[in-house]
Write an enzyme that holds these catalytic residues in place. Sequence first.
Site, PDB file in Angstrom:
ATOM      1  N   HIS A   1      -2.032  -0.571  -4.407  1.00 24.27           N
ATOM      2  CA  HIS A   1      -2.213  -0.014  -3.062  1.00 24.27           C
ATOM      3  C   HIS A   1      -3.552   0.718  -3.097  1.00 24.27           C
ATOM      4  CE1 HIS A   1      -0.691   1.680   0.848  1.00 24.27           C
ATOM      5  NE2 HIS A   1      -1.786   2.382   0.621  1.00 24.27           N
TER       6      HIS A   1
ATOM      7  N   LYS B   1       3.307  -2.371  -9.723  1.00 25.97           N
ATOM      8  CA  LYS B   1       2.619  -1.895  -8.516  1.00 25.97           C
ATOM      9  C   LYS B   1       2.172  -0.455  -8.715  1.00 25.97           C
ATOM     10  CE  LYS B   1       1.472  -1.712  -4.098  1.00 25.97           C
ATOM     11  NZ  LYS B   1       2.363  -1.707  -2.946  1.00 25.97           N
TER      12      LYS B   1
ATOM     13  N   ASP C   1       3.923  -7.509   3.740  1.00 26.01           N
ATOM     14  CA  ASP C   1       4.092  -6.054   3.757  1.00 26.01           C
ATOM     15  C   ASP C   1       5.103  -5.658   4.827  1.00 26.01           C
ATOM     16  OD1 ASP C   1       3.842  -3.455   2.942  1.00 26.01           O
ATOM     17  OD2 ASP C   1       1.992  -3.068   4.046  1.00 26.01           O
TER      18      ASP C   1
END
Length: 335
Positions: free
Chosen positions: A134, A95, A240
């Site tokens: 992100h 991530k 999320d």
Amino acid sequence: MESITLTMPLDMHLHLRDGEMLETVAPLTSYSFSGALVMPNLVPPVTTKEMVKEYRKRIKHAIGRDDFEPYMTLFYQNYSREFLESVQNEITAIKIYPSGATTNSEGGVVSFDIEPMRETLQAMSDLGIILSVHGETNGFVMDREAEFMSVYEKLALNFPKLKIIMEHITTADAVAMLDKYDNLYATITVHHLIITLDDVAGGMLRPHLFCKPIAKRPEDRAALLKVALSAHPKVMFGSDSAPHPKHTKESCGCGAGVFTAPIALQLLCEVFEAHDQLGNLQAFVSDNAQRIYGICAEFKEVVLVKHDFVVPEIYGTVVPMKAGETLKWSIERVD
Ligand code: NCD
Ligand code: ZN
């Protein structure tokens, strides 16, 4: 339809935290999901093989059952190919956060210039490790995701074999990217299918709906609904769900994150039923993710019925979305 059975639901973007919070929230997800992609933004972030293995152990311990798989992630740094080879069997994705974009992202990348990242991203591509992103700039808060689209384009073009997941998309701009680049995929939360910025800040301020990326305009929500409800083959459910203790949400300087883990499937049923698309929920909540990630989920069948569910006011120290409200669907049983 009065009942629906979901087979092997997956949550492809989840925050489980650590310590007492982990103990509170992990069982809420593992009860109704077969697995989840676990975010690495702990303090400090998960950056070594040892940390991944230890965190996975703590998660398994907090869950205390075998029919749930935590799909582990590393927090992006410029890792060597050698390291990635040694860790690839322990992780499902890496991530990447822009530094400071959201909760516990201070150690993220300061720039998305490709060259300094090329070795790591090329190695990930070669090894089949998925890049989870992100996608926000540090611009004006409503424009951050749209401004990030040029970064997605750059990544997609430079690494055509790398699978790139645009996490928790909130805009029509991001939806449009799905059909432009073969290697771009997306997760969508349930709250972004329901709320817009108006629900967060249009009336009284609603801290429990404050998250990053911030909910956008009605036309953005409409674009998200369109691809989610049709179970576009490149979109997956990722809640999320991001728990923060009540006192840190109901305070001056409220942390970003909406806690939806215990109500996610019930709310998804409500949204899909309202648009007469319950038939596509299975693909959105499991089949697409299994195909995109190439995972074979732990067997689990979740039976939901059209029966009122009053959402608890609090789970441990965390206030869920829709606290105290009545949802139209509830989980009848899990086989
Ligand atoms: C997440 C968190 O609290 O960890 N917060 C959020 O608003 N979604 C981080 C993230 O995914 O941005
Ligand atoms: Zn998140």
